[in-house]
Design an enzyme around this catalytic site. Structure first.
Site: not given
Ligand SMILES: NC(=O)c1ccc[n+]([C@@H]2O[C@H](COP(=O)([O-])OP(=O)(O)OC[C@H]3O[C@@H](n4cnc5c(N)ncnc54)[C@H](OP(=O)(O)O)[C@@H]3O)[C@@H](O)[C@H]2O)c1
Length: 233
Positions: A132, A145
């Site tokens: 990120s 985070y």
């Molecule tokens: N959204 C943003 O603004 C943003 C910006 C920069 C970086 N990111 C990064 O992008 C990545 C994805 O984020 P997102 O925004 O797509 O979040 P999201 O919509 O909340 O999705 C998170 C995913 O991770 C899975 N997950 C969570 N805990 C887990 C565990 N213990 N084991 C296996 N799977 C797990 C969830 O599925 P389950 O709950 O079913 O396990 C879900 O598929 C993260 O690393 C986040 O830090 C996000």
């Protein structure tokens, strides 16, 4: 057919990456904890002519990861699963702190440790981790985070220097704010300015699709439609 393991593939960025890599010709293993959502993702990919199999897995559980990925042979690993309790330090509970470290940091050890040996043996492979921009630019409410994402950047670079001589690529893709359910607990008036999950997936597709002699190690992806007062994003 090359195989890609995508963690956190049940929704958000991981789901978009799974869909995109399947369109790119990968046989995708979509991992997360939620069986129903994973089944939906794989059904959609299969209906579109791609290949996908679900893997119900908590990436923060070392025993489960070791059992599920014993001898795993994948060409691309996308470490995407991540969580963020975005709140002031003094409001962050010990359990939330521990959980972020377990999923965003410790899981990188469990999953990457399981798949790297076969990549080194084949002298080919790619570990791509979703960091990120907060990993190099702190913000209020990101004390844990942002620190976990700084870990991602630092770990990825060290690992890259270590394994590139074995023919294994290591990359970190660092998005700005993305429209997913990740930030649902943080009140926000408008998401329209943010990147889409597909925007990030396009970048991952580019990064893992480079020729064998080229490595894009770090890619920052930002929106150009920044609202007034949100210059940092
Ligand atoms: N959204 C943003 O603004 C943003 C910006 C920069 C970086 N990111 C990064 O992008 C990545 C994805 O984020 P997102 O925004 O797509 O979040 P999201 O919509 O909340 O999705 C998170 C995913 O991770 C899975 N997950 C969570 N805990 C887990 C565990 N213990 N084991 C296996 N799977 C797990 C969830 O599925 P389950 O709950 O079913 O396990 C879900 O598929 C993260 O690393 C986040 O830090 C996000």
């Amino acid at each position: 057919m090359p195989r890609a393991l995508v963690t956190g593939a049940s929704r958000g960025i991981g789901r978009a990456i799974a869909e995109r890599l399947a369109r790119d010709g990968f046989d995708v293993v979509a991992a997360a904890r939620g069986q129903r959502e994973l089944d939906e993702v794989c059904a959609e990919i299969t209906a579109a002519g791609g290949r996908c199999q679900p893997l119900v897995l908590d990436v923060s559980d070392p025993q489960s990861v070791a059992a599920a990925l014993l001898g795993a042979d994948v060409d691309v690993l996308v470490n995407n699963a991540g969580i963020g309790a975005l709140k002031p330090f003094m409001e962050t509970t010990a359990a939330e702190w521990q959980r972020m470290i377990d999923v965003n940091v410790n899981a990188l050890y469990h999953v990457t440790h399981a798949v790297l040996p076969s990549m080194i043996e084949k002298k080919a492979g790619h570990i791509c981790t979703i960091g990120s921009i907060s990993g190099r630019s702190a913000f209020v409410g990101g004390s844990c985070y942002a620190a976990t994402k700084a870990f991602v950047t630092s770990w990825s670079e060290s690992l890259m220097l270590e394994v590139r001589e074995h023919g294994v690529k290591v990359s970190v893709v660092m998005p700005g704010s993305v429209t997913t359910h990740f930030n649902d607990h943080v009140p926000s008036d408008d998401d329209a300015w943010k990147l889409s999950a597909a925007d990030v997936a396009d970048t991952v597709s580019y990064v893992v699709g480079t020729p064998p002699n080229v490595l894009v190690h770090r890619a920052e992806v930002r929106t150009l439609t920044v609202p007034h007062g949100r210059a940092r994003r």
